[in-house]
Design a protein around this motif. Structure first.
Motif, PDB file in Angstrom:
ATOM      1  N   VAL A 175      -4.392  -8.081 -10.905  1.00  0.00           N
ATOM      2  CA  VAL A 175      -5.716  -8.101 -10.278  1.00  0.00           C
ATOM      3  C   VAL A 175      -6.104  -6.727  -9.739  1.00  0.00           C
ATOM      4  CG1 VAL A 175      -5.706 -10.564  -9.755  1.00  0.00           C
ATOM      5  CG2 VAL A 175      -4.750  -8.954  -8.090  1.00  0.00           C
ATOM      6  N   GLY A 176      -5.388  -5.686 -10.223  1.00  0.00           N
ATOM      7  CA  GLY A 176      -5.853  -4.324  -9.971  1.00  0.00           C
ATOM      8  C   GLY A 176      -5.277  -3.603  -8.771  1.00  0.00           C
ATOM      9  N   TYR A 177      -4.118  -4.063  -8.251  1.00  0.00           N
ATOM     10  CA  TYR A 177      -3.520  -3.410  -7.092  1.00  0.00           C
ATOM     11  C   TYR A 177      -2.102  -2.959  -7.406  1.00  0.00           C
ATOM     12  CZ  TYR A 177      -7.431  -5.627  -4.704  1.00  0.00           C
ATOM     13  OH  TYR A 177      -8.690  -6.032  -4.339  1.00  0.00           O
ATOM     14  N   ASP A 178      -1.853  -1.650  -7.306  1.00  0.00           N
ATOM     15  CA  ASP A 178      -0.504  -1.124  -7.520  1.00  0.00           C
ATOM     16  C   ASP A 178       0.372  -1.320  -6.292  1.00  0.00           C
ATOM     17  OD1 ASP A 178      -1.072  -0.239 -10.106  1.00  0.00           O
ATOM     18  OD2 ASP A 178      -1.883   1.666  -9.369  1.00  0.00           O
ATOM     19  N   ASP A 179      -0.243  -1.408  -5.131  1.00  0.00           N
ATOM     20  CA  ASP A 179       0.486  -1.551  -3.877  1.00  0.00           C
ATOM     21  C   ASP A 179       0.592  -3.034  -3.522  1.00  0.00           C
ATOM     22  OD1 ASP A 179       1.324  -1.664  -1.214  1.00  0.00           O
ATOM     23  OD2 ASP A 179       0.250   0.167  -0.658  1.00  0.00           O
TER      24      ASP A 179
END
Length: 293
Positions: free
Chosen positions: A264-268
């Motif tokens: 969903v677009g979050y590396d963290d």
């Protein structure tokens, strides 16, 4: 109860009135007392159809799926066309009639209940504004048609409880269709196209600049119009879409939290978890465990 018109029914027409004993049950039942149907029908190509009420005891919702007609109230008068909804709350004096040249086809519902004023306002009724435009929607036509099936149940109490809650769902569908149709009508702004772009790129960070470019508008005008149509800013709505998709992945897959965050677009992962908790009210792990008990 306001009496439906006496328009002569053709073979395909429907006019169904909820019997008094059932209305009394629905008015008391905790699942239905807020909103329940008292009469409903379907008038195809209703040549000669007309009605006038000085005293209106019900709330009335009419959906024109084709053809034309005319409506007058205390403070509004105008023509009705395909896709228009007439919202006539209790107490509103009104008169309406089908066009002679191109008579309308109508789906209609009389309803009562403790919260009907709220439902009318949710559909967009305001004093002096009794008409909304949802466009010609196969989804709404199907929903009205399904609701009419309650007339074939032998006055089953359970069936009428279901129909009452189906009516509430129909109203939420109508509200969504009004919003979507409004977006389609606004030149240079296709709401569905923007939301399709959001879903297509849900696995990465999407900026307001990108969304405004899809809509071919300035950021300022795009943000204002998007919020007017959806109730959310574009970025907040995108966040909700991401968290909704994350919930689906938590429900239906065994992917780890870090993998879901990336999808969903979050590396963290920690940042994703904080956003998830803030939006959903539980941590990703807490949400997954609660749905799998």
């Amino acid at each position: 109860m306001s009496t439906p018109s006496k328009w002569p029914l053709p073979s395909r027409g429907v006019r169904f009135i909820t019997p008094t004993f059932m209305i009394q049950k629905l008015a008391r039942h905790p699942l239905t007392k807020e909103c329940y149907p008292t009469a409903m029908g379907y008038y195809p190509e209703a040549s000669g159809h007309r009605m006038a009420r000085d005293r209106h005891d019900d709330n009335l919702l009419l959906y024109c799926s084709s053809g034309q007609g005319h409506l007058e109230t205390d403070s509004w008068r105008g023509d009705i066309g395909a896709g228009h909804l007439m919202l006539l709350p209790q107490g509103l004096t009104h008169a309406y009639q089908a066009s002679q040249a191109d008579p309308w086809t109508l789906y209609w519902i009389h309803f009562q209940g403790a919260s009907t004023r709220v439902f009318m306002q949710y559909l967009g009724y305001r004093e002096g504004r009794p008409v909304a435009d949802a466009g010609v929607s196969p989804l709404l036509i199907g929903a009205f048609t399904n609701l009419l099936e309650v007339r074939r149940t032998g006055y089953s109490t359970r069936a009428f409880i279901n129909a009452s809650n189906h009516l509430r769902h129909l109203m939420t569908q109508i509200s969504m269709e009004i919003s979507a149709h409004s977006g389609r009508l606004q030149a240079g702004f296709e709401l569905e196209m923007v939301q399709a772009f959001m879903l297509e790129h849900i696995d990465r960070a999407v900026t307001l600049d990108e969304l405004a470019a899809v809509a071919n508008m300035s950021k300022y005008h795009f943000s204002n119009r998007y919020k007017a149509l959806t109730g959310y800013s574009p970025i907040k709505h995108l966040l909700n879409m991401k968290m909704e998709h994350a919930c689906n992945l938590l429900d239906t897959t065994d992917l780890g939290i870090a993998e879901i965050a990336q999808q969903v677009g979050y590396d963290d992962q920690m940042y994703f978890s904080r956003l998830f908790r803030k939006t959903i009210g539980a941590s990703p792990r807490g949400y997954r465990s609660s749905t799998r008990k």
